[in-house]
Design a protein around this motif. Structure first.
Motif, mmCIF file in Angstrom:
data_model
loop_
_atom_site.group_PDB
_atom_site.id
_atom_site.type_symbol
_atom_site.label_atom_id
_atom_site.label_comp_id
_atom_site.label_asym_id
_atom_site.label_seq_id
_atom_site.Cartn_x
_atom_site.Cartn_y
_atom_site.Cartn_z
ATOM 1 N N GLY A 382 -66.680 -5.246 -26.908
ATOM 2 C CA GLY A 382 -67.042 -4.782 -25.574
ATOM 3 C C GLY A 382 -65.812 -4.652 -24.693
ATOM 4 N N THR A 383 -65.992 -4.878 -23.388
ATOM 5 C CA THR A 383 -64.888 -4.720 -22.441
ATOM 6 C C THR A 383 -63.720 -5.636 -22.786
ATOM 7 N N LEU A 384 -64.008 -6.897 -23.033
ATOM 8 C CA LEU A 384 -62.951 -7.848 -23.368
ATOM 9 C C LEU A 384 -62.386 -7.593 -24.756
ATOM 10 N N GLY A 385 -63.272 -7.314 -25.720
ATOM 11 C CA GLY A 385 -62.820 -7.105 -27.097
ATOM 12 C C GLY A 385 -61.892 -5.906 -27.231
ATOM 13 N N CYS A 386 -62.210 -4.825 -26.506
ATOM 14 C CA CYS A 386 -61.340 -3.638 -26.560
ATOM 15 C C CYS A 386 -59.937 -3.951 -26.042
ATOM 16 N N GLN A 387 -59.909 -4.669 -24.929
ATOM 17 C CA GLN A 387 -58.604 -4.972 -24.337
ATOM 18 C C GLN A 387 -57.808 -5.958 -25.190
ATOM 19 N N VAL A 388 -58.509 -6.937 -25.742
ATOM 20 C CA VAL A 388 -57.827 -7.903 -26.619
ATOM 21 C C VAL A 388 -57.258 -7.210 -27.850
ATOM 22 N N ALA A 389 -58.016 -6.262 -28.424
ATOM 23 C CA ALA A 389 -57.551 -5.563 -29.620
ATOM 24 C C ALA A 389 -56.252 -4.796 -29.343
ATOM 25 N N ARG A 390 -56.207 -4.119 -28.197
ATOM 26 C CA ARG A 390 -55.001 -3.358 -27.858
ATOM 27 C C ARG A 390 -53.831 -4.316 -27.577
ATOM 28 N N THR A 391 -54.136 -5.427 -26.945
ATOM 29 C CA THR A 391 -53.070 -6.397 -26.659
ATOM 30 C C THR A 391 -52.512 -6.995 -27.946
ATOM 31 N N LEU A 392 -53.388 -7.238 -28.915
ATOM 32 C CA LEU A 392 -52.928 -7.751 -30.206
ATOM 33 C C LEU A 392 -51.945 -6.779 -30.866
ATOM 34 N N LEU A 393 -52.274 -5.488 -30.800
ATOM 35 C CA LEU A 393 -51.351 -4.493 -31.358
ATOM 36 C C LEU A 393 -50.004 -4.559 -30.650
ATOM 37 N N ASN A 412 -70.422 2.570 -21.194
ATOM 38 C CA ASN A 412 -69.273 1.858 -21.776
ATOM 39 C C ASN A 412 -67.896 2.507 -21.554
ATOM 40 N N PRO A 413 -67.715 3.824 -21.732
ATOM 41 C CA PRO A 413 -66.364 4.397 -21.696
ATOM 42 C C PRO A 413 -65.574 4.112 -20.423
ATOM 43 N N VAL A 414 -66.236 4.017 -19.285
ATOM 44 C CA VAL A 414 -65.479 3.798 -18.052
ATOM 45 C C VAL A 414 -64.958 2.368 -17.962
ATOM 46 N N ARG A 415 -65.513 1.444 -18.772
ATOM 47 C CA ARG A 415 -65.105 0.044 -18.706
ATOM 48 C C ARG A 415 -64.415 -0.429 -19.972
ATOM 49 N N GLN A 416 -64.674 0.242 -21.068
ATOM 50 C CA GLN A 416 -64.187 -0.216 -22.365
ATOM 51 C C GLN A 416 -63.223 0.825 -22.948
ATOM 52 N N SER A 417 -61.940 0.455 -23.062
ATOM 53 C CA SER A 417 -60.841 1.417 -23.231
ATOM 54 C C SER A 417 -60.774 2.119 -24.580
ATOM 55 N N LEU A 418 -61.544 1.669 -25.560
ATOM 56 C CA LEU A 418 -61.468 2.298 -26.878
ATOM 57 C C LEU A 418 -62.514 3.388 -27.086
ATOM 58 N N TYR A 419 -63.355 3.647 -26.085
ATOM 59 C CA TYR A 419 -64.441 4.595 -26.255
ATOM 60 C C TYR A 419 -64.311 5.780 -25.309
ATOM 61 N N THR A 420 -64.886 6.924 -25.757
ATOM 62 C CA THR A 420 -64.915 8.129 -24.932
ATOM 63 C C THR A 420 -66.348 8.623 -24.811
ATOM 64 N N VAL A 436 -62.489 0.709 -34.398
ATOM 65 C CA VAL A 436 -61.504 0.754 -35.475
ATOM 66 C C VAL A 436 -60.853 2.131 -35.553
ATOM 67 N N ASP A 437 -61.654 3.202 -35.478
ATOM 68 C CA ASP A 437 -61.085 4.557 -35.512
ATOM 69 C C ASP A 437 -60.140 4.781 -34.336
ATOM 70 N N ALA A 438 -60.516 4.289 -33.156
ATOM 71 C CA ALA A 438 -59.675 4.460 -31.975
ATOM 72 C C ALA A 438 -58.341 3.723 -32.128
ATOM 73 N N LEU A 439 -58.380 2.525 -32.680
ATOM 74 C CA LEU A 439 -57.151 1.760 -32.864
ATOM 75 C C LEU A 439 -56.231 2.406 -33.892
ATOM 76 N N LYS A 440 -56.811 3.041 -34.903
ATOM 77 C CA LYS A 440 -55.984 3.755 -35.878
ATOM 78 C C LYS A 440 -55.331 4.982 -35.252
ATOM 79 N N GLN A 441 -56.032 5.603 -34.283
ATOM 80 C CA GLN A 441 -55.417 6.716 -33.561
ATOM 81 C C GLN A 441 -54.253 6.231 -32.696
#
Length: 454
Positions: A382-393, A412-420, A436-441
């Protein structure tokens, strides 16, 4: 190579030297990048390097001083190049700046003078007679922009200035200077010198002729005895220049050694050039240099002025410049390797560089290898998970498994950075898979898996 046009090939004229030019292989920059990232860090200490040049081998093309990947030291600090008769190794020094501002702030004149001082000291100590390559020292200053893979650099080939400039008499092809017997004998002696593993990489030497036109090539260190054993004496050097009226840059410091150490005001020099790997007396040059000095250069304390910055200048005359001639300013060069690199490799390199900059400047205790090997299980996309994933990278974690049981909703897209917006259509995709697809991009080399709970 460029050269002066003052004077003619015969008669007395200012002795003008063809400027040395550099050629840097792409492998050199890749090797420099690896050393910068993995060993040097922010250390700007000078690094000994090795350049290579050879005698001119073509009537229309001069040889350059070349840098290869093996020009740089190995990670254990040792030189990695292999000796080769087709080139001679020349010592140089590298200064690599951490920033473009630092690169521009280097005091060029001070660095050039420091390297010229080494040459001057080597001349007066006798070291240059034992190891003549010391006469051809060079200087390289660089800045490696490893985010864009742009490399800024400038070269200098320190030369001690003869003042007033030397003059040259009767400069012409060696085949026209020598008798046919002398030319044949000298060709054989030079070929023997070049084919020997012991002497092939020695670019300065003595040439003498016995009464029966028999030529002999000897080391500079043999000067004391050799000068009394020959009727005709010349000072030879590997000439990288192809021009028919100008000797190459290495002759400059050689003349200073001859004048300072051996007290010779008049001498004959031999510009050795080749064709197809053998001595070419038609391409090689011989001339007589006349040196007059208003200073006592035989004293180590009286170091001459220096020159030697590589540039695109068309002319370089013995007296360095004339009031009526406008001389172009030395140019800093830049080469980009971005187009020749795999974009994924570029992205990985740029991300790794960010982390290494942090360790160099702020967090020296940060162990990047541990972070890179860490496997992370991330519960929730979700909102936190998306941000944590990007920070981990961003912190170098490269192995992630994402777990979630939801789908991407319109909110979701306006709050969660991995979705459109497209991820919300048709009922929305599973969050874990879409994330996962977004992080690979974002970072193609990440090792990541999705676990969608249903």
């Amino acid at each position: 190579m460029a050269a002066a046009t003052e004077g003619e090939a015969s008669g007395s004229s200012i002795l003008a030297f063809a400027l040395f030019q550099s050629s840097i292989d792409e492998g050199f920059w890749h090797r420099l990048s690896s050393l910068k990232l993995n060993q040097w860090g922010t250390d700007e200490s000078p690094v000994p390097i090795t350049g290579f040049y050879a005698p001119c081998k073509h009537r229309q093309i001069s040889n350059h001083l070349t840098l290869l990947s093996e020009s740089l030291p190995a990670e254990n600090g040792e030189q990695t190049f292999v000796h080769n008769r087709n080139r001679c190794a020349v010592p140089g020094i590298l200064y690599n700046a951490n920033t473009i501002e630092g690169f521009r702030a280097f005091d060029r004149q001070l660095l050039l003078k420091a390297e010229a001082q080494k040459i001057w000291d080597d001349i007066h100590s006798g070291a240059a007679e034992k190891d003549p390559v010391l006469l051809s020292r060079f200087l390289l200053v660089t800045f490696a922009d490893l985010k864009r893979w742009n490399f800024h650099y400038w070269f200098a080939f320190p030369a001690l200035i003869l003042g007033p400039p030397a003059t040259v008499v009767n400069l012409k092809p060696a085949a026209k200077w020598f008798t046919p017997e002398e030319a044949e004998s000298l060709s054989a002696a030079c070929n023997q010198w070049r084919n020997s593993d012991v002497t092939a990489e020695i670019p300065f030497f003595l040439v003498g002729f016995a009464p029966k036109s028999q030529a002999t090539v000897r080391r500079l260190s043999d000067w004391d005895t050799f000068q009394h054993e020959t009727d005709k004496l010349l000072f030879g050097f590997y000439d990288p220049c192809h021009l028919p009226r100008n000797p190459g840059w290495p002759l400059r410091n050689f003349l200073m050694l001859i004048y300072s150490r051996w007290n010779l005001n008049t001498l004959k020099f031999f510009c050795y050039r080749e064709s197809r790997g053998f001595a070419d007396m038609e391409l090689s040059l011989v001339g007589e240099a006349l040196i007059s000095s208003q200073q006592d250069w035989r004293s180590p304390e009286n170091m001459p002025n220096t020159t030697g910055f590589e540039s695109y200048t068309v002319l370089e005359v013995g007296r360095e410049s004339k009031p009526e001639k406008k001389k172009k300013k030395s140019d800093t060069r830049c080469i980009s390797l971005a187009n020749s690199m795999d974009p994924i490799r570029l992205a990985t390199s740029a991300a790794d560089l960010n982390l290494k900059l942090m360790t160099w400047r702020a967090l020296p205790s940060l162990n990047l290898d541990v972070l890179s090997a860490t496997k992370c299980l991330l519960l929730g996309a979700g909102t936190l998970g998306c941000q944590v994933a990007r920070t981990l990278l961003g912190w170098g974690v490269r192995k992630i498994t994402m777990v979630d049981n939801g789908r991407v909703a319109m909110s979701n897209p306006v709050r969660q950075s991995l979705y459109t917006f497209d991820d919300c259509l048709n009922g929305g995709g599973y969050k874990a898979a879409v994330a996962v697809d977004a992080l690979k991009q974002i970072f193609p080399t990440v090792v990541i898996e999705a676990a969608s709970l249903t």
